[in-house]
Write a protein that holds these residues in place. Structure first.
Motif, PDB file in Angstrom:
ATOM      1  N   UNK A  51       0.840  -1.204   0.000  1.00  0.00           N
ATOM      2  CA  UNK A  51       0.000   0.000   0.000  1.00  0.00           C
ATOM      3  C   UNK A  51       0.866   1.241   0.000  1.00  0.00           C
ATOM      4  N   UNK A  52       0.319   2.330  -0.484  1.00  0.00           N
ATOM      5  CA  UNK A  52       1.039   3.589  -0.354  1.00  0.00           C
ATOM      6  C   UNK A  52       0.043   4.719  -0.099  1.00  0.00           C
ATOM      7  N   UNK A  53       0.535   5.748   0.571  1.00  0.00           N
ATOM      8  CA  UNK A  53      -0.301   6.894   0.906  1.00  0.00           C
ATOM      9  C   UNK A  53       0.612   8.111   0.823  1.00  0.00           C
ATOM     10  N   UNK A  54       0.611   8.779  -0.314  1.00  0.00           N
ATOM     11  CA  UNK A  54       1.574   9.842  -0.551  1.00  0.00           C
ATOM     12  C   UNK A  54       0.933  11.209  -0.709  1.00  0.00           C
ATOM     13  N   UNK A  55       1.753  12.207  -0.423  1.00  0.00           N
ATOM     14  CA  UNK A  55       1.340  13.591  -0.622  1.00  0.00           C
ATOM     15  C   UNK A  55       2.295  14.180  -1.644  1.00  0.00           C
ATOM     16  N   UNK A  56       1.774  14.697  -2.719  1.00  0.00           N
ATOM     17  CA  UNK A  56       2.648  15.245  -3.756  1.00  0.00           C
ATOM     18  C   UNK A  56       2.336  16.718  -3.966  1.00  0.00           C
ATOM     19  N   UNK A  57       3.408  17.524  -4.009  1.00  0.00           N
ATOM     20  CA  UNK A  57       3.252  18.965  -4.209  1.00  0.00           C
ATOM     21  C   UNK A  57       4.023  19.331  -5.463  1.00  0.00           C
ATOM     22  N   UNK A  58       3.390  20.050  -6.343  1.00  0.00           N
ATOM     23  CA  UNK A  58       4.039  20.389  -7.609  1.00  0.00           C
ATOM     24  C   UNK A  58       4.419  21.865  -7.625  1.00  0.00           C
ATOM     25  N   UNK A  59       5.687  22.122  -7.943  1.00  0.00           N
ATOM     26  CA  UNK A  59       6.179  23.491  -8.058  1.00  0.00           C
ATOM     27  C   UNK A  59       6.537  23.746  -9.507  1.00  0.00           C
ATOM     28  N   UNK A  60       6.212  24.927 -10.005  1.00  0.00           N
ATOM     29  CA  UNK A  60       6.675  25.197 -11.366  1.00  0.00           C
ATOM     30  C   UNK A  60       7.202  26.614 -11.475  1.00  0.00           C
ATOM     31  N   UNK A  61       7.987  26.793 -12.528  1.00  0.00           N
ATOM     32  CA  UNK A  61       8.596  28.092 -12.756  1.00  0.00           C
ATOM     33  C   UNK A  61       7.591  29.021 -13.391  1.00  0.00           C
ATOM     34  N   UNK A  62       7.505  30.207 -12.799  1.00  0.00           N
ATOM     35  CA  UNK A  62       6.570  31.180 -13.372  1.00  0.00           C
ATOM     36  C   UNK A  62       7.178  31.742 -14.644  1.00  0.00           C
ATOM     37  N   UNK A  63       6.402  32.246 -15.572  1.00  0.00           N
ATOM     38  CA  UNK A  63       6.998  32.973 -16.691  1.00  0.00           C
ATOM     39  C   UNK A  63       7.715  34.211 -16.159  1.00  0.00           C
ATOM     40  N   UNK A  64       8.759  34.748 -16.705  1.00  0.00           N
ATOM     41  CA  UNK A  64       9.181  34.542 -18.087  1.00  0.00           C
ATOM     42  C   UNK A  64      10.209  33.430 -18.258  1.00  0.00           C
ATOM     43  N   UNK A  65      10.009  32.307 -17.551  1.00  0.00           N
ATOM     44  CA  UNK A  65      10.907  31.169 -17.780  1.00  0.00           C
ATOM     45  C   UNK A  65      10.746  30.693 -19.216  1.00  0.00           C
ATOM     46  N   UNK A  69       8.810  24.512 -16.686  1.00  0.00           N
ATOM     47  CA  UNK A  69       9.465  23.441 -15.944  1.00  0.00           C
ATOM     48  C   UNK A  69       8.720  23.226 -14.648  1.00  0.00           C
ATOM     49  N   UNK A  70       8.398  21.963 -14.360  1.00  0.00           N
ATOM     50  CA  UNK A  70       7.798  21.737 -13.055  1.00  0.00           C
ATOM     51  C   UNK A  70       8.511  20.603 -12.346  1.00  0.00           C
ATOM     52  N   UNK A  71       8.604  20.751 -11.039  1.00  0.00           N
ATOM     53  CA  UNK A  71       9.256  19.754 -10.208  1.00  0.00           C
ATOM     54  C   UNK A  71       8.254  19.252  -9.188  1.00  0.00           C
ATOM     55  N   UNK A  72       8.322  17.957  -8.908  1.00  0.00           N
ATOM     56  CA  UNK A  72       7.369  17.380  -7.958  1.00  0.00           C
ATOM     57  C   UNK A  72       8.063  16.940  -6.691  1.00  0.00           C
ATOM     58  N   UNK A  73       7.488  17.302  -5.555  1.00  0.00           N
ATOM     59  CA  UNK A  73       8.024  16.879  -4.262  1.00  0.00           C
ATOM     60  C   UNK A  73       7.025  15.896  -3.688  1.00  0.00           C
ATOM     61  N   UNK A  74       7.506  14.705  -3.378  1.00  0.00           N
ATOM     62  CA  UNK A  74       6.579  13.682  -2.918  1.00  0.00           C
ATOM     63  C   UNK A  74       7.100  13.014  -1.659  1.00  0.00           C
ATOM     64  N   UNK A 119      13.221  25.264  -3.152  1.00  0.00           N
ATOM     65  CA  UNK A 119      12.612  25.516  -4.460  1.00  0.00           C
ATOM     66  C   UNK A 119      12.005  26.900  -4.536  1.00  0.00           C
ATOM     67  N   UNK A 120      11.433  27.349  -3.419  1.00  0.00           N
ATOM     68  CA  UNK A 120      10.832  28.682  -3.436  1.00  0.00           C
ATOM     69  C   UNK A 120      11.887  29.763  -3.584  1.00  0.00           C
ATOM     70  N   UNK A 121      13.056  29.533  -2.941  1.00  0.00           N
ATOM     71  CA  UNK A 121      14.162  30.494  -3.103  1.00  0.00           C
ATOM     72  C   UNK A 121      14.627  30.560  -4.538  1.00  0.00           C
ATOM     73  N   UNK A 122      14.567  29.411  -5.209  1.00  0.00           N
ATOM     74  CA  UNK A 122      15.029  29.367  -6.594  1.00  0.00           C
ATOM     75  C   UNK A 122      14.054  30.005  -7.567  1.00  0.00           C
ATOM     76  N   UNK A 123      12.873  30.365  -7.080  1.00  0.00           N
ATOM     77  CA  UNK A 123      11.930  31.009  -7.977  1.00  0.00           C
ATOM     78  C   UNK A 123      10.800  30.107  -8.436  1.00  0.00           C
ATOM     79  N   UNK A 124      10.761  28.869  -7.911  1.00  0.00           N
ATOM     80  CA  UNK A 124       9.655  27.984  -8.262  1.00  0.00           C
ATOM     81  C   UNK A 124       8.454  28.350  -7.407  1.00  0.00           C
ATOM     82  N   UNK A 125       7.298  28.440  -8.022  1.00  0.00           N
ATOM     83  CA  UNK A 125       6.104  28.777  -7.264  1.00  0.00           C
ATOM     84  C   UNK A 125       5.225  27.553  -7.071  1.00  0.00           C
ATOM     85  N   UNK A 126       4.484  27.558  -5.970  1.00  0.00           N
ATOM     86  CA  UNK A 126       3.566  26.457  -5.699  1.00  0.00           C
ATOM     87  C   UNK A 126       2.503  26.404  -6.788  1.00  0.00           C
ATOM     88  N   UNK A 127       2.277  25.216  -7.311  1.00  0.00           N
ATOM     89  CA  UNK A 127       1.293  25.084  -8.378  1.00  0.00           C
ATOM     90  C   UNK A 127       0.029  24.402  -7.864  1.00  0.00           C
TER      91      UNK A 127
END
Lengths: 212, 212
Positions: A51-65, A69-74, A119-127
């Motif tokens: 079984x698995x029970x995961x929480x996944x949060x997706x961050x992506x780069x806002x324009x003008x990237x 690009x999106x990165x997933x934290x799970x 990731x937030x410091x790098x400029x990725x925003x919560x999606x």
């Protein structure tokens, strides 16, 4: 070879990890039939289903990237209070009509707890974020997950309360069949397709359709 | 866990850093330390191409072969510790034109020696074939309590370098001093390898901290 040297050598090797994917969905009320069939068809070493029970949060780069690009934290909710965080990058699937499966490049690594601040410091925003709870089945190199996707009623930023109210996203379960291979594997697509055919007509697993 | 101090060794009294390296190595071996294997620390700096992002430094250390350490300039976040595959992920982001590598890698290469409970790493710093100096890392393996470990290592350095305590304290990097000062308020004094890598970053001249 000295283990330290061989590990740091691996670091420099340029292997191209590809993921072969097929996706589909099945209504909740028929999901138990699919699970029973998968339990029969798949490798069953211990007799119990994983079984698995995961929480996944997706961050992506806002324009003008330049690209989206999106990165997933799970992380697994079972592992609280000190879960292992996984950072995953998946590229868009290649549009190749000749293969039966979707192929996409990915990168996966384990990171420490401060990845979200990083990731937030790098400029990725919560999606967006979601919870996935379900079972994993394996057959040889193929991994099949049957998961119920849900969202939370309030946005939960910290890894904390597993009792947060979850609201199912749809009335169906999300099924994904995946295999990790390299560029040289030709037969992989056929292997996955033939296994997917065994699950019809309960579920029809198809390539990722980007338009939907 | 270990407690480690990283300092830059003075090479003014010698004709070249290579000669200084040989001299210190001989001194250590005569004192009873045994050579074990080569050691290497590598630093890669990624500059952001997109506007909101920041400079990321990624370090690897042969003492921790399965990990990579990442630090963002001008931020208050701690070091991110990740798998080896994190470097592949950063390279992928480079390929996607999110980051850019302008400077070539800075490397510290040398020998790892063991002396009873101490692990000593002596290496020369080089960037693009140009040697820049000498670095010594002394780690006391038997404990992870920072202040006591730091005092013990300081005594060891005093006898090895044959200098006074004040001179050694001046060599200790700013980062470690700040870390030690911050520990006065906290109960848990546990050291972790990220602090070692932060000291390397200070010495390799790259780190810029945010003000306040």
């Amino acid at each position: 070879m000295d283990p330290a040297q061989s590990l740091s050598g691996q670091n420099r090797s340029s292997f191209l990890p590809l993921e072969y994917v097929l996706q589909g969905s099945i209504e909740d009320k028929s999901a138990h039939l699919l699970r029973a069939r998968l339990q029969g068809l798949c490798d069953n070493i211990t007799g119990e289903v994983e079984l698995f029970d995961d929480h996944e949060i997706v961050y992506s780069l806002r324009p003008p990237a330049p690209t989206n690009v999106s990165l997933r934290v799970r992380y697994a909710l079972d592992d609280l209070p000190n879960p292992i965080y996984h950072l995953r990058y998946v590229a868009a699937a290649e549009l190749d009509k000749s293969t039966h499966v979707s192929i996409r490049q990915f990168h996966d690594c384990c990171v420490t707890k401060n990845i979200q601040a990083f990731l937030q410091e790098l400029g990725f925003g919560y999606d967006y974020e979601f919870y996935a709870k379900g079972d994993i089945y394996r057959k040889g190199r193929i991994k099949i997950t049957v998961a119920k996707i849900s969202t939370s009623t309030e946005r939960n930023r910290n890894d904390g309360n597993p009792m947060v109210n979850r609201r199912p996203f749809t009335d169906s379960c999300f099924v994904e069949m995946s295999l990790i291979g390299s560029v040289l594997d030709d037969k992989v697509g056929d292997e996955m397709k033939s296994f997917a055919d065994q699950l019809k007509p309960l579920i029809s697993l198809e390539k990722i359709d980007q338009k939907r | 866990m270990v407690v480690a101090i990283v300092i830059e060794l003075p090479t003014d009294l010698f004709k070249s850093p290579a000669e200084a390296f040989d001299n210190y190595l001989e001194k250590l071996e005569k004192g009873g330390a045994k050579k074990t294997r080569p050691f290497e620390v590598e630093l890669t700096t990624y500059n952001p191409i997109i506007p909101n992002s920041k400079i990321v430094h990624v370090l690897t250390h042969s003492e921790y072969p399965a990990s990579s350490f990442a630090y963002i300039d001008h931020s208050n976040t701690q070091m991110l510790v990740a798998d080896n595959t994190f470097i592949a992920l950063m390279d992928k982001l480079k390929a996607l034109r999110v980051f850019d590598v302008r400077l070539s890698k800075t490397r510290v290469r040398g020998t790892r020696l063991e002396y009873q409970d101490f692990v000593i790493n002596l290496g020369t710093v080089s960037q693009m074939e140009a040697t820049k100096g000498l670095v010594l890392e002394v780690a006391f393996v038997a404990m992870d309590e920072t202040r006591d470990g730091y005092c013990l290592i300081q005594e060891f350095l005093q006898s090895f370098l044959n200098t006074t305590k004040q001179k050694i304290q001046r060599l200790i990097t700013e980062q470690l001093s700040m870390w030690l000062r911050s520990l006065k308020d906290r109960k848990d004094n546990e050291y972790n390898p990220s602090v070692t890598l932060l000291q390397y970053l200070d010495i390799l001249g790259m780190r810029k901290q945010s003000n306040g």
